[in-house]
Design an enzyme around this catalytic site. Structure first.
Site, short mmCIF file in Angstrom:
data_model
loop_
_atom_site.label_atom_id
_atom_site.label_comp_id
_atom_site.label_asym_id
_atom_site.label_seq_id
_atom_site.Cartn_x
_atom_site.Cartn_y
_atom_site.Cartn_z
N ASN A 137 -3.52 13.48 -43.84
CA ASN A 137 -2.46 13.84 -44.78
C ASN A 137 -1.31 12.87 -44.56
OD1 ASN A 137 -3.46 16.50 -46.02
ND2 ASN A 137 -3.80 16.76 -43.81
N GLU A 138 -1.29 11.84 -45.38
CA GLU A 138 -0.31 10.78 -45.23
C GLU A 138 1.05 11.25 -45.76
OE1 GLU A 138 -1.20 8.46 -43.42
OE2 GLU A 138 -3.01 7.38 -44.05
#
Ligand code: F6R
Length: 225
Positions: A137-138
């Protein structure tokens, strides 16, 4: 710290065994948890800790990727944990990097459902990326996100290029569980070693809660260490 966390996991597995229940672990890959897996393997070999009641769900896998590939997280888990303990292979789940692109939505939803059907994650292990990512989850990932396909940041690809001859061999896409998936775990432990992680840990722990630093959202989890 690896031994400490491995001991917490072992105690949880034993506690669940005594209750006749499964122990559902959320697992991470990367360089950080390697020593923790080594400690767990040690407890299995020296103290006879059984993994028969353990169900695992890994955070993420590159896409597309064959499970035997050098960078594959399926391979990583076989090498560092699954092949070394008595876990039932049917109880291990790592996102499948070979799924047909058209089927990923359905596949991702089924991964979430499997977690739910297992009773939810009892303990989630996390690492943290230098940009604050958890799972893949950037920065900018929604706190409501669940399992899905994502594009990797260039910084993430660069950081993970150390095992391959050049960065072009690090996939651009991945399948990851979401921030919401992680927040639903009953207990979360995030591991980070070394000075190079200090800056992002400070932002995650002491900074504003923001999707710009996905790990900062863990401040909202009740039992996160
Ligand atoms: C791995 C994962 C990633 C890593 C992070 C740190 O499953 O979800 O978030 O935890 O990229 O990687 P290392 O430990 O290699 O610094």
């Amino acid at each position: 710290a690896s031994a400490y966390v491995a001991r917490e996991i072992a105690n949880l597995i034993i506690h669940k065994q005594k209750e006749g229940k499964h122990c559902v672990l959320g697992l991470a890959t990367g360089s950080t948890p390697k020593t923790m897996y080594a400690e767990l393997v040690k407890i299995h070999k020296l103290e006879g800790l059984s993994f028969k009641n353990v169900i695992t769900f890994n955070l993420d896998e590159y896409y597309p990727i064959e499970p035997e590939a050098l960078q594959s997280y399926n391979r990583f888990m076989q090498v560092h944990l699954f092949s070394q303990v008595d876990i039932d292979p049917a109880n291990t789940h790592v996102p499948d990097g070979t799924i047909n692109k058209d089927d990923i939505r359905v596949y991702a939803a089924s991964y979430e459902k499997e977690i739910e059907d297992a009773g939810g994650i009892d303990l989630q292990i996390l690492g943290i990326g230098l940009n604050g990512h958890i799972g893949f989850n950037e920065p900018g990932s929604s706190r409501h996100s669940v399992t899905r396909m994502v594009a990797l940041d260039n910084s993430t690809r660069l950081a993970n290029a150390y095992e391959v001859p050049n960065m072009s061999q690090v996939p651009r896409l991945a399948i990851t569980t979401g921030i919401n998936t992680i927040l639903r775990a009953k207990r979360v432990v995030l591991l980070a070693w070394g000075m190079h992680k200090a800056h992002i840990i400070r932002r995650a722990v002491e900074g504003h809660v923001s999707e710009v630093v996905p790990a900062s959202i863990l401040q909202e989890h009740e039992i996160c260490t």
